[in-house]
Design an enzyme around this catalytic site. Structure first.
Site, PDB file in Angstrom:
ATOM      1  N   ALA A  15     -49.610   0.126  18.220  1.00  0.00           N
ATOM      2  CA  ALA A  15     -49.264  -1.237  18.629  1.00  0.00           C
ATOM      3  C   ALA A  15     -48.175  -1.775  17.717  1.00  0.00           C
ATOM      4  CB  ALA A  15     -50.500  -2.126  18.565  1.00  0.00           C
ATOM      5  N   THR A  19     -39.451  -1.205  12.941  1.00  0.00           N
ATOM      6  CA  THR A  19     -38.996  -0.162  12.019  1.00  0.00           C
ATOM      7  C   THR A  19     -40.132   0.779  11.640  1.00  0.00           C
ATOM      8  OG1 THR A  19     -37.638  -1.925  11.091  1.00  0.00           O
ATOM      9  CG2 THR A  19     -37.722   0.137   9.856  1.00  0.00           C
ATOM     10  N   VAL A  20     -41.285   0.198  11.285  1.00  0.00           N
ATOM     11  CA  VAL A  20     -42.383   1.033  10.809  1.00  0.00           C
ATOM     12  C   VAL A  20     -42.988   1.847  11.949  1.00  0.00           C
ATOM     13  CG1 VAL A  20     -44.663   1.032   9.723  1.00  0.00           C
ATOM     14  CG2 VAL A  20     -42.872  -0.508   8.882  1.00  0.00           C
ATOM     15  N   GLY A  21     -43.218   1.195  13.092  1.00  0.00           N
ATOM     16  CA  GLY A  21     -43.800   1.904  14.234  1.00  0.00           C
ATOM     17  C   GLY A  21     -42.943   3.088  14.652  1.00  0.00           C
ATOM     18  N   GLU A 136     -53.595   1.937   3.854  1.00  0.00           N
ATOM     19  CA  GLU A 136     -52.715   2.348   2.750  1.00  0.00           C
ATOM     20  C   GLU A 136     -51.342   1.690   2.857  1.00  0.00           C
ATOM     21  OE1 GLU A 136     -52.101   3.257  -0.441  1.00  0.00           O
ATOM     22  OE2 GLU A 136     -53.539   4.867  -0.097  1.00  0.00           O
ATOM     23  N   GLU A 197     -35.737 -11.320   4.893  1.00  0.00           N
ATOM     24  CA  GLU A 197     -35.797 -11.831   6.263  1.00  0.00           C
ATOM     25  C   GLU A 197     -34.947 -13.086   6.403  1.00  0.00           C
ATOM     26  OE1 GLU A 197     -38.084 -10.577   8.612  1.00  0.00           O
ATOM     27  OE2 GLU A 197     -39.083  -9.140   7.295  1.00  0.00           O
ATOM     28  N   LYS A 212     -51.140  -8.996  -0.596  1.00  0.00           N
ATOM     29  CA  LYS A 212     -51.364  -7.637  -1.103  1.00  0.00           C
ATOM     30  C   LYS A 212     -52.299  -7.663  -2.316  1.00  0.00           C
ATOM     31  CE  LYS A 212     -46.795  -6.140   0.502  1.00  0.00           C
ATOM     32  NZ  LYS A 212     -45.372  -6.114   0.074  1.00  0.00           N
TER      33      LYS A 212
END
Lengths: 435, 435
Positions: A15, A19-21, A136, A197, A212
């Site tokens: 989902a 960039t990460v997906g 992670e 951003e 975090k």
């Protein structure tokens, strides 16, 4: 172990294809054989969901089921595991994870905001169903810090963690130090370069680092995630001039997340810090992240790596996928969610340590005496005092550092000093951390 | 996951009760409840074996079965898992591990020598029986580097690892640098302080670091352990004067283990290195260890921590115990032993890089021309040249650095230079590594 090569594939749904997906899909494709060797079965992407179907992401999605709605995808019975890369503590990300768990699926997520706000609840629900929620990628990108703390240091009680948890801030602070430019200037550049951003609030105001930190603290201490108790300050108030003074005093300026077990509870805070140049973390520059854990048997352990970006974050997501595909399970925060031991938040006012204070004062006789009196009245003992230049009648910067004192006393002294006639700007304070 | 609290305890036997063995028993006792929370069952020490039963180790062994012979203990059917802390690649350590596996028991070991020499064979036998052989404690003490590489970076291809793998050497080199004293002097002190063994060969000659490197390389690259191919040089040849030159040239001197995939195979080497002061590993001093991994998706990850000592090593042993107690299994070297991909060792002669060379030469005209000619004849290009002092007719130190060249060419040049009349001592060479 070596007998399970013929196990059924793990069917996953992704989902969010930012960039990460896209990075996760590329990694799974590039290393498919290696991953199969490592976990004894294939990891197949069977469904994806993102906002825009037509966008060219450089990956072939023709064999994959497309969902407009990630929540509907999370309910798909053909899916064993949902990778949530939407982001945000509420809305579709939260609903996607909730639906995945309700319908019996493992979850892998990079979503620190969601975990910081709803982590304990999510863990409880997942664990009650024997499901794994792995994250992670939510903290410190490519650094395997969750695994390092939760499994690598599993035999230890951790008394403190501190770290550089936001690459955008670390990049900005590093640029400010090396170029002498001020915050606004460097931020604009960072935005142009894609390191910050368009709306930089979450990063530069310390919120992302605090998300975090709250997650890390839970893993480190075995306590419920308690984002609401994190004291948060960002880097907007750090001036270009502070780097010169820091250098002169033997310090580096870093935005740190610090969580510590104290006699009064658990301290969690994110704010700019002066750290000695000799501290291992002082040398961690640019977009790199770092985490230090202080553990009772292992002693001090430091982890450094890239905190963001497609590759490092995908690396973390896939490490979680491999764990789950192999059947390696760990309680979400190291100990079962229903056994997390509630901890009293230790208020910021009880922080003990030394302080760096920068003032703009009118250069005239008696000023230092007034400042010193305000400190003395709060039992704050000065360690060093620096006045740059001498321009009678003009405003000049003055810097002082204190010996160890309590935050509450320091705040009272600063309030008094800020109200002095001869002090022409609000005092700027940076906490000194002696690691 | 949260349902298995009532699982049967994991019954373990500990072979070897030196510093580390006693540390493991203390940790298991001190954190028994925490460990049970983390793995859902008790870890019970049911048997121990050591040379001297009477010795006071500060731990109560009255409830534990005592074995004179660790191999007999390893065969005890009441034991689920054997912790091997005897050490050495042959003899009782090897026999204990072999018997444990033959009789169906998991093994946790801190024995790098055993793994370096027999690791692949041990892994094959254990995996064929569905048993785990875990060895976090064998490399870099308290740093969870095996887990970090094998699981944390499981989605990556690792192209290089390098690290400070021997705390004794790093302590000696750090002392030499900071005090200006020579090797023999500092070694004697380190022995008195317990940082170096009475027979320091394994440490100072690089063998211990090479054992660890061979194990790390196998985990990083998915190749069989190949200790025999490691090029090994220790630190005895590093002179006090080299630290001054290093400082002047912007370097630190470190004993590193380096393993790298190259076009021609896998390079594995342990030798003193000049590393730029700006390299993250340059700041790792004293008894600390560090490992850097270069991975294709995660990029560069650095781990730093204590490489030895009762607490850190026990922390690593117990992390492995918790993994096994929870049922988390991983192929010994990351991929199943029968799938480890054989790699051609890349010979030292094909190493490419730059070099630091220190010579004692007679200070007379033409000497430098002779040296330069020897380098030119091998196509080795000089980068810097330093002569300290000027004493016509006397022996003076001369230092030079080269541009990148091939080890074979450098060795030929050094042989020629060493044979020159005007060169009065064997040339000393330290490889420069630009990380």
């Amino acid at each position: 172990m070596s007998k399970d090569q013929k196990a059924a594939p793990l069917n996953i749904a992704v989902a969010g294809l930012g960039t990460v997906g896209a990075g996760v899909l590329k990694l799974l494709q590039a290393q498919a054989d290696l991953i199969e060797q490592r976990c004894g079965r294939r990891i197949n992407v069977v469904a994806v969901s993102a906002r825009s179907k037509g966008k060219d992401r450089g990956i072939d999605l023709s064999a994959v089921r497309w969902y407009e709605d990630p929540v509907a995808m999370a309910a798909d019975p053909a899916v064993d595991l949902v990778v949530e890369l939407i982001g945000g503590s509420e809305g579709p990300a939260r609903d996607t994870v909730a639906t995945a768990i309700e319908t019996g699926k493992h979850v892998v997520t990079a979503n620190k905001a969601l975990l910081a706000v709803h982590g304990t609840d999510i863990a409880r629900k997942a664990e009650a169903k024997g499901l794994t929620v792995a994250f992670e990628a939510a903290v410190a990108g490519g650094i395997p810090i969750i695994k390092g703390l939760r499994e690598g240091l599993a035999g230890n009680r951790v008394s403190e963690i501190h770290g550089i948890l936001n690459g955008t801030c670390n990049y900005i602070l590093t640029e400010m130090r090396t170029t002498g430019r001020d915050f606004a200037d460097v931020l604009a550049d960072a935005q142009a370069l894609g390191y910050a951003e368009a709306d930089p609030t979450f990063d530069v105001d310390g919120i992302d680092a605090a998300h975090k930190l709250a997650v890390l603290a839970s893993v480190a201490f075995g306590t419920p995630v308690d984002f609401a108790s994190v004291h948060i300050e960002g880097i907007r108030q750090v001036g270009a001039i502070d780097f010169d003074y820091a250098d002169q005093l033997g310090f580096c300026v870093k935005l740190l997340g610090i969580a510590r077990r104290t006699d009064t509870g658990v301290e969690q805070r994110v704010h700019p810090c002066m750290v000695p140049k000799s501290a291992p973390i002082a040398a961690v520059d640019g977009v790199f992240n770092a985490v230090v854990a202080q553990a009772d048997f292992a002693d001090r352990v430091l982890f450094v790596g890239r905190g963001a970006g497609a590759g490092p974050t995908a690396s973390a997501v896939v490490a979680d996928l491999i764990d789950i595909a192999r059947g390696r399970s760990t309680p979400t925060f190291g100990v079962p969610a229903d056994q997390l031991g509630a901890a009293t938040p230790s208020p910021m006012e009880s922080r003990r340590g030394s302080y760096y204070v920068r003032l703009m004062v009118l250069d005239r006789p008696g000023v230092i005496a007034d400042i010193a009196a305000a400190m003395r009245d709060q039992n704050v003992s000065m360690e060093q005092f620096l006045q740059r230049g001498h321009s009678p009648g003009e405003a000049v910067p003055v810097v002082l550092t204190t010996h160890d004192t309590e935050e509450a006393a320091m705040q009272r002294a600063l309030a008094t000093i800020g109200a002095l006639d001869c002090v022409v700007e609000a005092p700027r304070m940076i906490r000194i951390e002696q690691f």
